[in-house]
Design a protein around this motif. Structure first.
Motif, PDB file in Angstrom:
ATOM      1  N   UNK A 139      50.357 104.186 -28.791  1.00  0.00           N
ATOM      2  CA  UNK A 139      50.619 105.503 -28.210  1.00  0.00           C
ATOM      3  C   UNK A 139      49.331 106.167 -27.747  1.00  0.00           C
ATOM      4  N   UNK A 140      48.262 106.046 -28.530  1.00  0.00           N
ATOM      5  CA  UNK A 140      46.973 106.649 -28.158  1.00  0.00           C
ATOM      6  C   UNK A 140      46.401 105.984 -26.913  1.00  0.00           C
ATOM      7  N   UNK A 141      46.490 104.663 -26.830  1.00  0.00           N
ATOM      8  CA  UNK A 141      46.006 103.949 -25.643  1.00  0.00           C
ATOM      9  C   UNK A 141      46.795 104.369 -24.410  1.00  0.00           C
ATOM     10  N   UNK A 142      48.112 104.446 -24.547  1.00  0.00           N
ATOM     11  CA  UNK A 142      48.959 104.861 -23.431  1.00  0.00           C
ATOM     12  C   UNK A 142      48.600 106.269 -22.968  1.00  0.00           C
ATOM     13  N   UNK A 143      48.395 107.172 -23.907  1.00  0.00           N
ATOM     14  CA  UNK A 143      48.052 108.550 -23.563  1.00  0.00           C
ATOM     15  C   UNK A 143      46.707 108.605 -22.844  1.00  0.00           C
ATOM     16  N   UNK A 144      45.730 107.863 -23.335  1.00  0.00           N
ATOM     17  CA  UNK A 144      44.412 107.844 -22.690  1.00  0.00           C
ATOM     18  C   UNK A 144      44.494 107.303 -21.272  1.00  0.00           C
ATOM     19  N   UNK A 145      45.246 106.205 -21.099  1.00  0.00           N
ATOM     20  CA  UNK A 145      45.417 105.636 -19.753  1.00  0.00           C
ATOM     21  C   UNK A 145      46.160 106.604 -18.837  1.00  0.00           C
ATOM     22  N   UNK A 146      47.167 107.274 -19.372  1.00  0.00           N
ATOM     23  CA  UNK A 146      47.930 108.241 -18.576  1.00  0.00           C
ATOM     24  C   UNK A 146      47.039 109.392 -18.117  1.00  0.00           C
ATOM     25  N   UNK A 147      46.191 109.891 -19.016  1.00  0.00           N
ATOM     26  CA  UNK A 147      45.291 110.992 -18.663  1.00  0.00           C
ATOM     27  C   UNK A 147      44.298 110.562 -17.588  1.00  0.00           C
ATOM     28  N   UNK A 148      43.815 109.337 -17.694  1.00  0.00           N
ATOM     29  CA  UNK A 148      42.813 108.855 -16.749  1.00  0.00           C
ATOM     30  C   UNK A 148      43.413 108.448 -15.406  1.00  0.00           C
ATOM     31  N   UNK A 207      46.087 111.279 -12.350  1.00  0.00           N
ATOM     32  CA  UNK A 207      45.696 111.911 -11.093  1.00  0.00           C
ATOM     33  C   UNK A 207      45.756 110.966  -9.884  1.00  0.00           C
ATOM     34  N   UNK A 208      45.742 109.666 -10.132  1.00  0.00           N
ATOM     35  CA  UNK A 208      45.851 108.676  -9.042  1.00  0.00           C
ATOM     36  C   UNK A 208      47.296 108.291  -8.761  1.00  0.00           C
ATOM     37  N   UNK A 209      48.236 108.926  -9.466  1.00  0.00           N
ATOM     38  CA  UNK A 209      49.653 108.635  -9.245  1.00  0.00           C
ATOM     39  C   UNK A 209      50.209 107.524 -10.108  1.00  0.00           C
ATOM     40  N   UNK A 210      49.457 107.108 -11.122  1.00  0.00           N
ATOM     41  CA  UNK A 210      49.921 106.046 -12.018  1.00  0.00           C
ATOM     42  C   UNK A 210      50.428 106.670 -13.308  1.00  0.00           C
ATOM     43  N   UNK A 211      51.663 106.394 -13.659  1.00  0.00           N
ATOM     44  CA  UNK A 211      52.239 106.852 -14.920  1.00  0.00           C
ATOM     45  C   UNK A 211      52.232 105.698 -15.914  1.00  0.00           C
ATOM     46  N   UNK A 212      51.876 105.995 -17.147  1.00  0.00           N
ATOM     47  CA  UNK A 212      51.874 105.002 -18.220  1.00  0.00           C
ATOM     48  C   UNK A 212      52.746 105.539 -19.343  1.00  0.00           C
ATOM     49  N   UNK A 213      53.763 104.782 -19.718  1.00  0.00           N
ATOM     50  CA  UNK A 213      54.703 105.211 -20.749  1.00  0.00           C
ATOM     51  C   UNK A 213      54.971 104.055 -21.704  1.00  0.00           C
ATOM     52  N   UNK A 262      36.480 105.406 -14.496  1.00  0.00           N
ATOM     53  CA  UNK A 262      37.135 104.149 -14.191  1.00  0.00           C
ATOM     54  C   UNK A 262      37.372 104.113 -12.687  1.00  0.00           C
ATOM     55  N   UNK A 263      36.991 103.043 -12.044  1.00  0.00           N
ATOM     56  CA  UNK A 263      37.124 102.924 -10.601  1.00  0.00           C
ATOM     57  C   UNK A 263      38.179 101.879 -10.265  1.00  0.00           C
ATOM     58  N   UNK A 264      39.432 102.204 -10.548  1.00  0.00           N
ATOM     59  CA  UNK A 264      40.534 101.293 -10.257  1.00  0.00           C
ATOM     60  C   UNK A 264      41.333 101.823  -9.084  1.00  0.00           C
ATOM     61  N   UNK A 265      41.786 100.937  -8.245  1.00  0.00           N
ATOM     62  CA  UNK A 265      42.635 101.317  -7.121  1.00  0.00           C
ATOM     63  C   UNK A 265      44.080 101.000  -7.498  1.00  0.00           C
ATOM     64  N   UNK A 266      44.678 101.834  -8.321  1.00  0.00           N
ATOM     65  CA  UNK A 266      46.039 101.626  -8.784  1.00  0.00           C
ATOM     66  C   UNK A 266      46.941 102.738  -8.270  1.00  0.00           C
ATOM     67  N   UNK A 267      48.170 102.384  -7.993  1.00  0.00           N
ATOM     68  CA  UNK A 267      49.189 103.378  -7.672  1.00  0.00           C
ATOM     69  C   UNK A 267      50.483 102.926  -8.312  1.00  0.00           C
ATOM     70  N   UNK A 268      51.394 103.849  -8.497  1.00  0.00           N
ATOM     71  CA  UNK A 268      52.717 103.468  -8.984  1.00  0.00           C
ATOM     72  C   UNK A 268      52.942 103.759 -10.444  1.00  0.00           C
ATOM     73  N   UNK A 269      53.885 103.034 -11.020  1.00  0.00           N
ATOM     74  CA  UNK A 269      54.349 103.294 -12.378  1.00  0.00           C
ATOM     75  C   UNK A 269      54.001 102.126 -13.287  1.00  0.00           C
ATOM     76  N   UNK A 270      53.817 102.416 -14.551  1.00  0.00           N
ATOM     77  CA  UNK A 270      53.596 101.391 -15.567  1.00  0.00           C
ATOM     78  C   UNK A 270      54.388 101.782 -16.811  1.00  0.00           C
ATOM     79  N   UNK A 271      55.050 100.825 -17.398  1.00  0.00           N
ATOM     80  CA  UNK A 271      55.723 101.041 -18.676  1.00  0.00           C
ATOM     81  C   UNK A 271      55.226  99.966 -19.629  1.00  0.00           C
ATOM     82  N   UNK A 272      54.786 100.364 -20.798  1.00  0.00           N
ATOM     83  CA  UNK A 272      54.328  99.434 -21.815  1.00  0.00           C
ATOM     84  C   UNK A 272      55.473  99.271 -22.808  1.00  0.00           C
ATOM     85  N   UNK A 273      56.040  98.070 -22.865  1.00  0.00           N
ATOM     86  CA  UNK A 273      57.156  97.832 -23.788  1.00  0.00           C
ATOM     87  C   UNK A 273      56.605  97.124 -25.013  1.00  0.00           C
TER      88      UNK A 273
END
Length: 117
Positions: free
Chosen positions: A32-41, A44-50, A1-12
């Protein structure tokens, strides 16, 4: 995935309706599985998905509990407010939550018997 993302993400996600039904469980597992996959990917770019599951929440649209809903169904003895759920999301969006990534947080006051995996 070639996204230029930084920062935090929360999925409510809302998920009170259907709790305990197979369709509700499957939905929660999928989120939960989608969030985990996005978090793993993206981690490393500094984006957290919860994922945040709010549980039963008092809001402007639902200021009164449903008939027969006992407040004792929560470990804290009452239903949480939208502002309390927002506090959890605000923490997850802050730099202090760096260690939380790919996880599912339940912000429902300790609703017994509900598992969101």
């Amino acid at each position: 995935m070639d996204l230029q993302l930084t920062g935090k993400r929360a999925v409510v996600t809302g998920g009170s309706r259907g709790t305990g039904l197979p369709s509700g469980s499957i939905r929660n597992i999928g989120v939960a599985a989608l969030s985990k996959s996005l978090a793993d990917e993206l981690g490393p770019s500094g984006v957290n998905v919860t994922v945040v599951h709010p549980g039963m929440t008092v809001t402007e649209r639902t200021p009164v509990l449903p008939a027969g809903y006992p407040a004792t169904r929560s470990s804290i003895g009452r239903v949480v407010t939208a502002a309390e759920v927002a506090d959890v999301v605000a923490f997850l969006a802050s730099p202090r939550s760096v260690a939380i990534n790919g996880d599912t947080i339940t912000a429902g006051g300790g609703t017994p018997g509900v598992i969101y995996y």
